[in-house]
Write a protein that holds these residues in place. Structure first.
Motif, short mmCIF file in Angstrom:
data_model
loop_
_atom_site.label_atom_id
_atom_site.label_comp_id
_atom_site.label_asym_id
_atom_site.label_seq_id
_atom_site.Cartn_x
_atom_site.Cartn_y
_atom_site.Cartn_z
N LYS A 1 13.87 12.38 9.66
CA LYS A 1 14.20 11.86 8.33
C LYS A 1 15.66 12.09 7.98
O LYS A 1 16.32 11.22 7.42
CB LYS A 1 13.31 12.54 7.27
CG LYS A 1 11.85 12.08 7.32
CD LYS A 1 11.07 12.72 6.19
CE LYS A 1 9.62 12.25 6.20
NZ LYS A 1 8.85 12.85 5.09
N THR B 1 17.83 9.77 9.99
CA THR B 1 17.67 8.40 9.54
C THR B 1 18.42 8.16 8.24
O THR B 1 19.11 7.16 8.05
CB THR B 1 16.18 8.09 9.34
OG1 THR B 1 15.50 8.34 10.55
CG2 THR B 1 15.97 6.63 8.92
N LYS B 2 18.30 9.10 7.28
CA LYS B 2 18.99 8.94 6.00
C LYS B 2 20.50 9.00 6.17
O LYS B 2 21.24 8.32 5.47
CB LYS B 2 18.52 10.00 5.01
CG LYS B 2 17.08 9.77 4.53
CD LYS B 2 16.68 10.79 3.48
CE LYS B 2 15.27 10.52 2.99
NZ LYS B 2 14.87 11.49 1.94
N ARG C 1 21.37 5.72 7.44
CA ARG C 1 21.11 4.70 6.45
C ARG C 1 22.19 4.69 5.37
O ARG C 1 22.45 3.68 4.74
CB ARG C 1 19.74 4.96 5.81
CG ARG C 1 19.37 3.95 4.74
CD ARG C 1 17.96 4.16 4.23
NE ARG C 1 17.84 5.30 3.35
CZ ARG C 1 17.18 6.39 3.65
NH1 ARG C 1 16.62 6.51 4.83
NH2 ARG C 1 17.08 7.39 2.79
N GLN D 1 17.54 2.71 -3.94
CA GLN D 1 17.52 3.87 -3.05
C GLN D 1 16.09 4.36 -2.85
O GLN D 1 15.70 4.72 -1.73
CB GLN D 1 18.38 5.00 -3.63
CG GLN D 1 18.64 6.15 -2.67
CD GLN D 1 19.35 5.69 -1.42
OE1 GLN D 1 20.39 5.04 -1.50
NE2 GLN D 1 18.81 6.02 -0.26
N ASP D 2 15.29 4.35 -3.91
CA ASP D 2 13.88 4.74 -3.78
C ASP D 2 13.13 3.77 -2.88
O ASP D 2 12.29 4.18 -2.06
CB ASP D 2 13.23 4.78 -5.16
CG ASP D 2 13.74 5.92 -6.02
OD1 ASP D 2 14.32 6.88 -5.45
OD2 ASP D 2 13.60 5.86 -7.27
N ARG E 1 14.40 2.00 -0.40
CA ARG E 1 14.81 2.25 0.98
C ARG E 1 14.21 3.54 1.52
O ARG E 1 13.81 3.61 2.69
CB ARG E 1 16.34 2.28 1.07
CG ARG E 1 17.01 0.94 0.79
CD ARG E 1 18.51 0.99 1.07
NE ARG E 1 19.11 -0.32 0.81
CZ ARG E 1 19.84 -0.61 -0.25
NH1 ARG E 1 20.06 0.32 -1.18
NH2 ARG E 1 20.35 -1.81 -0.41
N ASP E 2 14.14 4.57 0.67
CA ASP E 2 13.54 5.83 1.10
C ASP E 2 12.07 5.63 1.47
O ASP E 2 11.60 6.12 2.49
CB ASP E 2 13.66 6.88 -0.01
CG ASP E 2 15.08 7.37 -0.18
OD1 ASP E 2 15.90 7.15 0.73
OD2 ASP E 2 15.39 7.97 -1.24
N ASN E 3 11.36 4.89 0.63
CA ASN E 3 9.94 4.63 0.90
C ASN E 3 9.76 3.82 2.17
O ASN E 3 8.84 4.08 2.96
CB ASN E 3 9.30 3.90 -0.28
CG ASN E 3 9.23 4.76 -1.53
OD1 ASN E 3 9.21 5.99 -1.44
ND2 ASN E 3 9.21 4.11 -2.70
N HIS F 1 11.83 3.66 4.80
CA HIS F 1 12.14 4.47 5.98
C HIS F 1 11.09 5.55 6.23
O HIS F 1 10.77 5.87 7.37
CB HIS F 1 13.52 5.11 5.82
CG HIS F 1 14.64 4.18 6.16
ND1 HIS F 1 15.08 3.97 7.45
CD2 HIS F 1 15.40 3.37 5.36
CE1 HIS F 1 16.08 3.09 7.44
NE2 HIS F 1 16.29 2.72 6.19
N ASP F 2 10.55 6.10 5.14
CA ASP F 2 9.52 7.12 5.31
C ASP F 2 8.28 6.53 5.94
O ASP F 2 7.65 7.13 6.81
CB ASP F 2 9.17 7.74 3.94
CG ASP F 2 10.28 8.64 3.42
OD1 ASP F 2 11.16 9.02 4.23
OD2 ASP F 2 10.27 8.95 2.21
N THR G 1 8.99 5.98 9.59
CA THR G 1 9.01 7.25 10.31
C THR G 1 7.59 7.74 10.56
O THR G 1 7.24 8.18 11.66
CB THR G 1 9.79 8.30 9.51
OG1 THR G 1 11.12 7.83 9.30
CG2 THR G 1 9.84 9.62 10.28
#
Length: 529
Positions: free
Chosen positions: A27, A30-31, A34, A513-514, A516-518, A520-521, A524
């Motif tokens: 994570k 990745t972030k 990203r 941003q939320d 994109r986080d969701n 990528h999570d 992953t």
């Protein structure tokens, strides 16, 4: 900038380690990737790609009209047809190319880069042929119309993907805004370079004007008088005419070389990063569905309409300023230096406007930046012909030109981000957004050039005359002052309705941003399972 480079090194170091990564390491890496932090070198390489469009656009905008009238010696009516049809055709190709780019497949070089590289040599060849005067008279109009339209099409294949590239160099608003500021600085420098190359090379081969009965009545000093105004061969030697034609070709060759160099720098110096929120969309939509979505988005429609009017104002000024300086103000041998003063002033003030929009917001920058030019537009037509005052006014006007360069491209990514939030299941339309904005600005350019050239024809423009009738001088004054001022005011009124302020931008940034986080999570977790 240093933090960005450090985060890239951190990611690369993790990739080189042999030990297995746990879920938290994945994570974090990745972030970090990203985040899309850009180094100064990345931003400069990206920014250089904006120079060809501005160099060629500035040369065509300032000099094509006077070239067609006084060098190619076309009738003003036919020159207006070439200018309008060429720009109208160019405007039509923008959304078409934008749609084709949005449907393009990702390659090892990205989606945008192949378009940029492959269109370059053909665009340079067609640009050179615009500035070549063919030996035949019959069909000369067709010659210029064909190669002008061809160049506009090929340049669209370069500029629409390049403009859309803004959304793929980083996912961070701050990084995109910073890269856009670099780009606008280089684009204004490109305008300076285009003005300098075209103006200084062409200005060094200036052919004497042709006196007429009107000139003698005004006391113009001329050693030779010909009652037939359009008979140039008896007054100007063949060598002088050939020298001026060659000077335009030399300038075109130099600009073509710069075009190619810039394209290669972008291709090898910029990494195109796919946006995961875009890649997840499986089924592409049709052109008209994309058009309805894009134009139906309120903030985009208001932004485009506002800049349509302000762009039309500045393009009227750009297209007629050379003629205005040459004939109305009487600075035949100085107009290229006056144009250069405007663009140098614009270049030096780009950093100021970047600071201003960061400090006070983009909408505030629009009102202050674009309205700044109005008093100087009024002053330039009220003063007597004075070279020093003209230079002062030109430098002051360049400050507003810088704002007009920077702000549209800085605000478009905000609108696209807002669209992504409102339409989370309809992504991948960045090229359509950019292409339709370019479509409207080019359409405005075509309208401005066509109307202004036709207006000069109706007013009685004399090809290569030492001076022009009073009706022509009055028309030029109207085209560089009252008409642009009215258009600027209309554009600023529309901007009052533009809904994205600084508070909305920050809110959209957090939501994206939320998202994109969701995304990528979830990717992953899928890879771990």
């Amino acid at each position: 900038m240093a933090k960005g480079e450090g985060s890239e090194q951190y990611s690369n170091t993790n990739l080189l380690q042999n030990k297995p990564l746990n879920e938290d390491d994945v994570k974090l890496a990745t972030k970090s990737e990203r985040g899309g932090r850009l180094s100064v070198c990345n931003k400069i390489c990206y920014a250089i790609g904006g120079a060809p469009y501005q160099i060629t656009g500035c040369a065509l905008g300032f000099f094509l009209q006077i070239y067609l009238l006084d060098v190619a010696q076309l009738d003003p009516f036919y020159a207006s047809i070439i200018l309008f049809v060429g720009r109208a055709w160019d405007a039509v190709t923008d959304p078409t190319v934008g749609f084709l780019v949005s449907r393009s497949c990702w390659t090892r070089f990205g989606r945008m880069m192949p378009w940029i590289l492959l269109s370059t040599p053909f665009a340079v060849a067609s640009y050179f042929l615009i500035w070549y005067v063919p030996s035949f008279d019959q069909g000369k109009v067709i010659w210029y119309l064909v190669f002008y339209c061809l160049f506009q099409t090929l340049q669209t294949c370069f500029h629409v993907p390049y403009s859309s590239l803004t959304m793929f160099i980083s996912s961070e608003q701050k990084e995109r805004d910073s890269a856009t500021a670099y780009r606008m600085t280089v684009e204004v420098l490109g305008s300076v370079l285009g003005t300098a190359i075209q103006g200084q090379i062409v200005g060094g081969a200036n052919v004497p004007c042709i006196p007429s009965a009107l000139d003698l009545g005004r006391g113009v000093n001329a050693t030779v008088f010909l009652p037939e105004v359009n008979v140039t061969k008896e007054y100007v030697s063949l060598d002088e005419l050939v020298l001026q034609k060659k000077s335009y070709m030399v300038a075109a060759g130099v600009i073509g070389i710069v075009y190619i160099v810039c394209a290669f720098i972008v291709f090898f110096g910029v990494r195109e990063r796919p946006d995961p929120t875009t890649l997840r969309v499986k089924k592409p939509i049709s052109f008209f569905q994309g058009l309805r979505l894009v134009m139906g988005h309120g903030p985009y429609a208001k932004l485009v309409m506002g800049f349509l009017f302000t762009s039309l104002a500045f393009m009227l000024l750009e297209g007629n300023f050379a003629l205005f300086c040459t004939y109305t103000l009487g600075f035949r041998n100085d107009f290229q230096n006056i144009l250069l003063a405007i663009m140098i002033s614009a270049t030096l003030t780009i950093p100021f406007w970047q600071w201003f929009l960061t400090k006070f917001g983009k909408k505030t920058a629009v009102y202050f930046g674009i309205s700044w030019v109005i008093p100087f537009m009024i002053l330039i037509v009220l003063i007597e012909s004075n070279l020093i005052v003209t230079y002062v006014v030109s430098v002051a006007a360049g400050i507003s030109v810088a704002a007009a360069f920077l702000l549209p491209w800085s605000m478009l990514p905000d609108v696209i981000d807002d669209f992504k939030i409102c339409n989370p299941q309809s992504q991948g339309h960045e090229a359509i957004f950019y292409s339709f904005y370019v479509f409207f600005t080019k359409f405005a350019s075509g309208v401005s050039l066509g109307i202004s050239t036709l207006s000069l024809d109706f007013a009685g423009y004399l090809t290569r005359g030492c001076s022009q009738p009073d009706a022509v001088n009055l028309t030029l004054k109207m085209l560089v002052s009252p008409a642009p001022i009215v258009l600027i005011i209309l554009g600023l009124i529309i901007f009052k309705l533009y809904p994205i302020n600084e508070e909305t931008r920050q809110k959209n940034k957090k939501i994206l941003q939320d998202m994109r986080d969701n995304e990528h999570d979830s990717e992953t977790n899928s890879s771990i399972v």
